[in-house]
Scaffold this motif. Structure first.
Motif, PDB file in Angstrom:
ATOM      1  N   PHE A 385     119.965 -30.474  60.374  1.00 25.16           N
ATOM      2  CA  PHE A 385     118.537 -30.735  60.476  1.00 25.16           C
ATOM      3  C   PHE A 385     118.278 -31.518  61.757  1.00 25.16           C
ATOM      4  O   PHE A 385     118.962 -32.514  62.023  1.00 25.16           O
ATOM      5  N   SER A 386     117.294 -31.085  62.523  1.00 25.38           N
ATOM      6  CA  SER A 386     116.972 -31.747  63.788  1.00 25.38           C
ATOM      7  C   SER A 386     115.459 -31.872  63.925  1.00 25.38           C
ATOM      8  O   SER A 386     114.733 -30.873  63.841  1.00 25.38           O
ATOM      9  N   SER A 387     114.977 -33.113  64.137  1.00 26.61           N
ATOM     10  CA  SER A 387     113.548 -33.311  64.358  1.00 26.61           C
ATOM     11  C   SER A 387     113.237 -33.108  65.837  1.00 26.61           C
ATOM     12  O   SER A 387     114.056 -33.384  66.717  1.00 26.61           O
ATOM     13  N   MET A 388     112.051 -32.597  66.105  1.00 24.56           N
ATOM     14  CA  MET A 388     111.590 -32.383  67.479  1.00 24.56           C
ATOM     15  C   MET A 388     110.082 -32.520  67.485  1.00 24.56           C
ATOM     16  O   MET A 388     109.371 -31.679  66.916  1.00 24.56           O
ATOM     17  N   ASN A 389     109.582 -33.606  68.090  1.00 18.35           N
ATOM     18  CA  ASN A 389     108.154 -33.888  68.096  1.00 18.35           C
ATOM     19  C   ASN A 389     107.618 -33.941  66.663  1.00 18.35           C
ATOM     20  O   ASN A 389     108.015 -34.799  65.897  1.00 18.35           O
ATOM     21  N   ASP A 390     106.769 -32.991  66.234  1.00 14.93           N
ATOM     22  CA  ASP A 390     106.158 -33.084  64.904  1.00 14.93           C
ATOM     23  C   ASP A 390     106.757 -32.096  63.911  1.00 14.93           C
ATOM     24  O   ASP A 390     106.132 -31.777  62.904  1.00 14.93           O
ATOM     25  N   SER A 391     107.967 -31.589  64.166  1.00 19.19           N
ATOM     26  CA  SER A 391     108.575 -30.622  63.252  1.00 19.19           C
ATOM     27  C   SER A 391     110.052 -30.934  63.057  1.00 19.19           C
ATOM     28  O   SER A 391     110.655 -31.707  63.804  1.00 19.19           O
ATOM     29  N   ILE A 392     110.625 -30.320  62.018  1.00 19.05           N
ATOM     30  CA  ILE A 392     112.061 -30.442  61.733  1.00 19.05           C
ATOM     31  C   ILE A 392     112.629 -29.039  61.627  1.00 19.05           C
ATOM     32  O   ILE A 392     112.124 -28.202  60.873  1.00 19.05           O
ATOM     33  N   SER A 393     113.682 -28.770  62.401  1.00 15.14           N
ATOM     34  CA  SER A 393     114.339 -27.468  62.400  1.00 15.14           C
ATOM     35  C   SER A 393     115.581 -27.518  61.525  1.00 15.14           C
ATOM     36  O   SER A 393     116.269 -28.537  61.462  1.00 15.14           O
ATOM     37  N   VAL A 394     115.856 -26.405  60.864  1.00 12.38           N
ATOM     38  CA  VAL A 394     117.038 -26.279  60.014  1.00 12.38           C
ATOM     39  C   VAL A 394     117.922 -25.186  60.605  1.00 12.38           C
ATOM     40  O   VAL A 394     117.471 -24.057  60.825  1.00 12.38           O
ATOM     41  N   PHE A 395     119.189 -25.523  60.882  1.00  7.06           N
ATOM     42  CA  PHE A 395     120.143 -24.588  61.469  1.00  7.06           C
ATOM     43  C   PHE A 395     121.249 -24.313  60.458  1.00  7.06           C
ATOM     44  O   PHE A 395     121.751 -25.229  59.804  1.00  7.06           O
ATOM     45  N   SER A 396     121.647 -23.048  60.356  1.00  7.99           N
ATOM     46  CA  SER A 396     122.618 -22.653  59.342  1.00  7.99           C
ATOM     47  C   SER A 396     123.636 -21.686  59.934  1.00  7.99           C
ATOM     48  O   SER A 396     123.399 -21.072  60.982  1.00  7.99           O
ATOM     49  N   GLY A 397     124.765 -21.542  59.219  1.00 10.59           N
ATOM     50  CA  GLY A 397     125.771 -20.562  59.593  1.00 10.59           C
ATOM     51  C   GLY A 397     126.698 -21.049  60.691  1.00 10.59           C
ATOM     52  O   GLY A 397     126.469 -22.080  61.312  1.00 10.59           O
ATOM     53  N   PRO A 398     127.767 -20.298  60.952  1.00  7.98           N
ATOM     54  CA  PRO A 398     128.752 -20.713  61.954  1.00  7.98           C
ATOM     55  C   PRO A 398     128.199 -20.766  63.370  1.00  7.98           C
ATOM     56  O   PRO A 398     128.719 -21.507  64.217  1.00  7.98           O
ATOM     57  N   ASP A 399     127.146 -20.013  63.645  1.00 10.99           N
ATOM     58  CA  ASP A 399     126.534 -20.010  64.980  1.00 10.99           C
ATOM     59  C   ASP A 399     125.296 -20.882  65.053  1.00 10.99           C
ATOM     60  O   ASP A 399     124.608 -20.883  66.079  1.00 10.99           O
ATOM     61  N   TRP A 400     124.991 -21.596  63.999  1.00 11.27           N
ATOM     62  CA  TRP A 400     123.866 -22.517  63.930  1.00 11.27           C
ATOM     63  C   TRP A 400     122.569 -21.847  64.362  1.00 11.27           C
ATOM     64  O   TRP A 400     121.911 -22.230  65.314  1.00 11.27           O
ATOM     65  N   VAL A 401     122.220 -20.835  63.597  1.00  2.64           N
ATOM     66  CA  VAL A 401     120.992 -20.079  63.812  1.00  2.64           C
ATOM     67  C   VAL A 401     119.829 -20.841  63.172  1.00  2.64           C
ATOM     68  O   VAL A 401     119.956 -21.404  62.078  1.00  2.64           O
ATOM     69  N   LEU A 402     118.679 -20.865  63.851  1.00  2.00           N
ATOM     70  CA  LEU A 402     117.484 -21.477  63.287  1.00  2.00           C
ATOM     71  C   LEU A 402     117.013 -20.641  62.100  1.00  2.00           C
ATOM     72  O   LEU A 402     116.656 -19.476  62.247  1.00  2.00           O
ATOM     73  N   THR A 403     117.038 -21.230  60.901  1.00  2.00           N
ATOM     74  CA  THR A 403     116.686 -20.482  59.692  1.00  2.00           C
ATOM     75  C   THR A 403     115.358 -20.913  59.094  1.00  2.00           C
ATOM     76  O   THR A 403     114.774 -20.163  58.309  1.00  2.00           O
ATOM     77  N   SER A 404     114.866 -22.092  59.420  1.00  2.00           N
ATOM     78  CA  SER A 404     113.547 -22.503  58.951  1.00  2.00           C
ATOM     79  C   SER A 404     113.063 -23.693  59.769  1.00  2.00           C
ATOM     80  O   SER A 404     113.847 -24.357  60.445  1.00  2.00           O
ATOM     81  N   ARG A 405     111.757 -23.925  59.702  1.00  2.00           N
ATOM     82  CA  ARG A 405     111.169 -25.059  60.404  1.00  2.00           C
ATOM     83  C   ARG A 405     110.089 -25.687  59.523  1.00  2.00           C
ATOM     84  O   ARG A 405     109.259 -24.983  58.956  1.00  2.00           O
ATOM     85  N   LEU A 406     110.128 -27.006  59.423  1.00  2.00           N
ATOM     86  CA  LEU A 406     109.163 -27.757  58.627  1.00  2.00           C
ATOM     87  C   LEU A 406     108.182 -28.427  59.581  1.00  2.00           C
ATOM     88  O   LEU A 406     108.591 -29.133  60.504  1.00  2.00           O
ATOM     89  N   ARG A 407     106.904 -28.216  59.342  1.00  2.00           N
ATOM     90  CA  ARG A 407     105.926 -28.780  60.267  1.00  2.00           C
ATOM     91  C   ARG A 407     104.619 -29.088  59.547  1.00  2.00           C
ATOM     92  O   ARG A 407     104.138 -28.290  58.757  1.00  2.00           O
ATOM     93  N   ARG A 408     104.076 -30.278  59.860  1.00  2.00           N
ATOM     94  CA  ARG A 408     102.751 -30.684  59.403  1.00  2.00           C
ATOM     95  C   ARG A 408     101.955 -31.136  60.618  1.00  2.00           C
ATOM     96  O   ARG A 408     102.497 -31.736  61.546  1.00  2.00           O
ATOM     97  N   SER A 409     100.668 -30.844  60.647  1.00  2.00           N
ATOM     98  CA  SER A 409      99.847 -31.186  61.798  1.00  2.00           C
ATOM     99  C   SER A 409      99.333 -32.612  61.743  1.00  2.00           C
ATOM    100  O   SER A 409      98.795 -33.119  62.725  1.00  2.00           O
ATOM    101  N   TYR A 410      99.480 -33.270  60.614  1.00  2.00           N
ATOM    102  CA  TYR A 410      98.916 -34.609  60.429  1.00  2.00           C
ATOM    103  C   TYR A 410      99.984 -35.674  60.666  1.00  2.00           C
ATOM    104  O   TYR A 410     101.094 -35.569  60.145  1.00  2.00           O
TER     105      TYR A 410
END
Length: 445
Positions: A385-410
């Protein structure tokens, strides 16, 4: 367990309920119902005809249905806070938690709620509790919330700015700050344990060197499975480094002194690696122009078994390390730079080289927050899990592919986030608010 099929009758607040010992056995031996049965779940003689309970009958009906079906349905006319209070009385809070949220899955997290903070200014840290509550540090104050987001008494740590907080266990918080002497000559600040429920000070940890107690600044915290607490320490003489204390006795049991040219006493992150019985220590940019990451083995006194530094490397923002986290199996360390590029280091290699994977193209389009925050990393259940500005990215698998992103505008940029129990907590910088993300329960078929 031999379970009798006897029918059991309860009078709850004047309303009659009838069920079976089989249903009540789902509550568990440590529940209210376990106390009125013997070891084989047979009723005691005093409860065979009718057992009277002077509690809320509407809540009892919901909780009994939960034991029957495994699902929780709360009528809109019933207060959740009242239900949770009654669940605590019957010893069924764990059952309620299980029924309201699914097992943590980083790729299925959904926004649950935003909780407004209770203190002015930017937050220092947020830490998820093992039971799904959390603690938020603002300045010299820690606000503690239970899993139902009821706030407990605040912890005010001697008016010293708090550097880190951590959960020693579900009921105990460790708080790290600068130590000083008050007017009476007593120690204030430093590193201490507090009751999460009452905010009462339980123990204050001291640093000793050559039979003398030293004032120090406690920083990043970590805990081991054998009840040890680790903290980066910055002192005024030669006690810079990593302090180690026994959580049960409170005694200092070790101290790793800072090697020349390193910065262990100002570490941004320390992390205990259960797989290797070692401690990762990272001092990062911008605290230092050069990044230092090391792995310490306390079984061999003052033994640095692995280290890496970007000292001497060309100074460039795209490779300055902002955060670091060790994989759960303890064989690799992940770092992140300002642009969410991920780098990986193999602890089995003494070379300490970084394999960078560019993620810059994944940064979301649109207006950036007014005050961007440095990215943070967390490793949980095989996902990164990696935060970046106002979102959090989720990386999975042996190649660390972006599989989801959590984001709120508030709330603006995320200054810190944490996973505790079965929730992810994200603390925002521009608004005094933190978001809660949960895995939804499976649909009832």
């Amino acid at each position: 367990m031999g379970i009798q099929k006897d029918r059991v009758k309860f009078n709850v607040g004047g309303k009659i309920f009838e069920t079976t010992a089989t249903t009540l056995a789902h509550a568990g031996r440590n529940s209210y119902f376990g106390a009125i049965f013997d070891g084989d779940w047979n009723l005691s003689d005093s409860c065979k005809e009718e057992h009277f309970i002077d509690r809320n009958p509407d809540c009892f009906a919901v909780l009994l249905d939960l034991l029957r079906t495994g699902y929780l349905h709360v009528p809109p006319t019933l207060s959740e806070k009242l239900l949770f209070r009654e669940a605590a009385f019957y010893g069924l809070l764990d059952h309620v938690r299980t029924a309201t949220r699914g097992q943590f899955d980083g790729d299925r997290l959904r926004f649950s709620r935003s909780v407004a903070g209770q203190a002015p200014g930017d937050g220092t840290a947020i830490r998820g509790a093992p039971d799904g509550g959390c603690a938020v540090a603002h300045g010299s104050v820690v606000h503690v919330y239970d899993w139902n987001f009821e706030e407990h008494p605040t912890i005010n740590f001697d008016y010293q700015r708090i550097n880190d907080v951590g959960w020693a266990d579900p009921g105990t918080l460790a708080v790290a700050a600068c130590e000083r002497l008050n007017r009476s000559g007593a120690s204030a600040g430093g590193l201490a344990l507090f009751s999460a429920g009452s905010g009462i000070l339980r123990h204050r940890f001291q640093v000793a060197h050559e039979d003398q107690f030293k004032t120090y600044t406690a920083g990043a915290l970590s805990f081991s499975s054998d009840y040890k607490i680790f903290s980066s320490c910055k002192g005024r003489s030669n006690e810079y480094g990593i302090g180690v204390w026994d959580l049960i006795t409170g005694k200092q049991i070790d101290f790793y002194y800072e090697p020349i040219g390193w910065s262990l006493g100002e570490a941004d992150r320390v992390q205990w690696l259960n797989a290797t019985n070692c401690l990762m220590v990272a001092t990062l940019f911008p605290r230092k122009d050069d990044c230092y990451i090391s792995v310490l083995d306390f079984r061999d006194k003052n033994n640095m078994v692995w280290f890496w530094s970007d000292t001497g490397a060309p100074a460039s923002d795209d490779r300055r390390v902002r955060d670091a986290v060790a994989a759960e199996e303890g064989m690799s360390i992940c770092v992140v730079n300002e642009y969410e590029d991920l780098g990986f280091m193999d602890l089995r290699s003494s070379a300490g080289t970084v394999r960078w994977c560019s993620r810059s193209r994944l940064v979301m389009k649109g207006k950036l927050p007014e005050e961007p925050c440095y990215p943070k990393l967390t490793w949980h259940e095989g996902k990164l899990f990696s935060s970046m500005n106002d979102s959090i990215s989720v990386f999975s698998g042996p190649d660390w592919v972006l599989t989801s992103r959590l984001r709120r505008s508030y709330g603006g940029s995320i200054c810190d986030f944490s996973i505790g129990g079965d929730r992810l907590f994200a603390l925002h910088s521009e608004e005094n608010v933190f978001d809660v993300w949960e895995t939804p329960t499976a649909a009832i078929i």
